[in-house]
Design a protein around this motif. Structure first.
Motif, PDB file in Angstrom:
ATOM      1  N   ALA A  11      18.688   2.803  44.351  1.00 21.47           N
ATOM      2  CA  ALA A  11      18.247   4.138  43.934  1.00 21.47           C
ATOM      3  C   ALA A  11      19.343   4.880  43.194  1.00 21.47           C
ATOM      4  N   TRP A  12      20.578   4.748  43.671  1.00 27.22           N
ATOM      5  CA  TRP A  12      21.693   5.432  43.010  1.00 27.22           C
ATOM      6  C   TRP A  12      21.931   4.878  41.604  1.00 27.22           C
ATOM      7  N   ASN A 228      30.337   7.519  35.303  1.00 28.41           N
ATOM      8  CA  ASN A 228      31.519   7.150  36.085  1.00 28.41           C
ATOM      9  C   ASN A 228      31.191   6.844  37.540  1.00 28.41           C
ATOM     10  N   ALA A 229      30.488   7.747  38.207  1.00 25.07           N
ATOM     11  CA  ALA A 229      30.222   7.539  39.630  1.00 25.07           C
ATOM     12  C   ALA A 229      29.254   6.384  39.868  1.00 25.07           C
ATOM     13  N   GLY A 237      32.032   5.696  49.034  1.00 27.03           N
ATOM     14  CA  GLY A 237      33.199   6.542  48.829  1.00 27.03           C
ATOM     15  C   GLY A 237      33.791   6.442  47.447  1.00 27.03           C
ATOM     16  N   THR A 238      33.725   5.267  46.828  1.00 27.11           N
ATOM     17  CA  THR A 238      34.236   5.122  45.470  1.00 27.11           C
ATOM     18  C   THR A 238      33.438   5.983  44.495  1.00 27.11           C
ATOM     19  N   ALA A 239      32.116   6.041  44.686  1.00 29.61           N
ATOM     20  CA  ALA A 239      31.284   6.910  43.846  1.00 29.61           C
ATOM     21  C   ALA A 239      31.694   8.369  44.025  1.00 29.61           C
ATOM     22  N   GLY A 240      31.979   8.754  45.267  1.00 33.37           N
ATOM     23  CA  GLY A 240      32.428  10.119  45.513  1.00 33.37           C
ATOM     24  C   GLY A 240      33.766  10.414  44.865  1.00 33.37           C
TER      25      GLY A 240
END
Length: 451
Positions: A11-12, A228-229, A237-240
């Protein structure tokens, strides 16, 4: 390998793909506001036509060239393995994140589209739309897809490549080389080949609609969070970390550009605010998942200041880069890619850190990662500029790039598309509610218009 779907990551990535796709219409408004009123439709069309052309190429052979199995020692992927998007979830680069192959295809397609569209700003106001569309198909095939394979498809910049074996593993989280440097170097090559706009450095060529520019920059900033995210392929957490770094870099990049303007010109402009935001977004792109807060602030600040100065280089060196693709995207991409070698850190568990890469110089890692980043940045410049110049030269000798001078003076919108964005004078009448005859004059306010 058995594929196991992760609904959250899927979904992301679908959301991120949609955000990145929005960036191309956003770019169309950003660029469209910066040109003169007689060129705005053509500028919009160059971005929209890139979506059509690149989408078709990507669905047939482009994706396979970028992400297929290595061919010719990793120079490009096999164009036939995934021809027509015959893809397998289990063998997709996003399989470990539980993302279906077609979702990954969609995400990467939007990167290819925006990269081609970025180039158009360097040659605004003066080229044939047919030549541009044919060029887009060839360029995404010959230049973009192989470079994407080098960086993201397991090719020459991958773990088995020369750079990783002799220096360290290169870091390009979301496209400093593949997108930004690639588009900027290609824009420089085409600007040199196509030549100056009629009246450049003599006639005023101010932006005709600064609200369009601000709207486009805001939409780009919004879409860039997907750019980027989403590049870590997971909602984690990497997306954040990438989201926060993207936000912070853009904030300080805008402030840095405005500071340079205020000191140099005495005014902090809306165009400068939009440009500084985009310059910093460009620079943080390769580093978003790999640096901490201090690294993001440093990269954004340097990019905003350096790009504000770099946009003037075209006047010094005499190349008509209409909308500063070189000064913002090439220079910004170089800043971000190289500064990874200073600020990369694996100190946070939420960071993206490919195996074989090292900490940056300022975080105790020595010069190795810095050297690696310089090498891949220069390789991207040489690859993109050299091949683009050859491709552009072939089109110059065959289809031709330039519209006739009278068409350029009268407006490329009417010449190429038979339309104008702001219709004020029609055949035989002016939009005042009064009919007039050809050859007569009509007064609108204090101005006399002859029709």
């Amino acid at each position: 390998m058995r594929f196991s779907l992760d609904a959250g990551n899927t979904a992301w990535l679908l959301t991120s793909a949609s955000l990145v796709l929005l960036m191309t219409p956003a770019l169309a408004f950003f660029y469209g506001g910066m040109v003169r009123g007689k060129s705005v439709l053509n500028m919009l069309m160059m971005s929209f036509s890139a979506m059509g052309v690149v989408g078709l190429v990507w669905s047939l052979w482009g994706y396979s060239l970028a992400f297929g199995p290595n061919v010719a020692a990793g120079w490009f992927g096999n164009p036939f393995t995934n021809f027509g998007l015959t893809v397998s979830d289990a063998s997709s680069p996003a399989a470990s994140a539980g993302v279906p192959a077609l979702v990954f295809v969609a995400f990467e397609a939007t990167f290819a589209v925006i990269t081609v569209a970025l180039i158009s700003g360097a040659i605004a106001d003066r080229v044939k739309i047919g030549t541009w569309m044919a060029f887009a198909a060839v360029w995404v095939t010959v230049v973009y897809a192989p470079l994407a394979h080098w960086v993201w498809g397991g090719g020459m910049f991958g773990a088995d490549g020369w750079v990783a074996k002799h220096l360290s593993m290169p870091i390009d989280f979301a496209g400093g080389t593949v997108v930004e440097i690639n588009a900027g170097a290609a824009g420089l090559a085409l600007a040199l080949l196509v030549g100056e706009r009629h009246g450049w450095r003599k006639d005023p060529m101010r932006p005709h609609n600064l609200p369009f520019v601000m709207l486009g920059a805001g939409m780009l900033w919004f879409g860039w969070f997907g750019f980027n995210a989403g590049s870590g392929l997971a909602a984690d957490g990497t997306a954040g970390r990438a989201w926060v770094n993207t936000f912070l870099a853009a904030c300080v990049g805008m402030l840095a550009w405005l500071g340079i303007e205020r000191f140099r010109d005495g005014h902090a402009t809306s165009l400068g605010a939009a440009s500084g935001t985009v310059a910093a977004l460009v620079a943080i792109t390769p580093a978003a998942g790999t640096v901490d807060t201090y690294g993001a602030l440093a990269i954004g600040t340097v990019a905003g200041a350096v790009c504000a100065l770099a946009v003037g280089l075209k006047y010094r060196f005499g190349f008509d880069d209409s909308l500063d693709v070189v000064g913002v995207h090439l220079v910004g991409g170089l800043v971000g890619t190289v500064m990874i070698g200073l600020f990369a850190t694996n100190g946070n568990h939420d960071s993206y850190y490919p195996a074989g890469s090292q900490d940056g110089l300022l975080y105790g890692g020595g010069f190795t990662q810095l050297a690696t980043q310089v090498v891949i940045a220069l390789a991207a410049v040489v690859w993109s500029f050299g091949l683009t110049y050859v491709i552009g030269w072939v089109f110059k000798r065959t289809m031709g790039w330039r519209i006739p001078q009278q068409g350029e003076i009268g407006g490329i919108d009417r010449h190429e598309h038979g339309e104008t964005a702001y219709e004020t004078v029609t055949q035989g009448s002016v939009r005042t509610g009064h009919s007039v005859h050809i050859g007569h004059s009509v007064h609108i306010g204090h101005r006399e218009i002859r029709v």
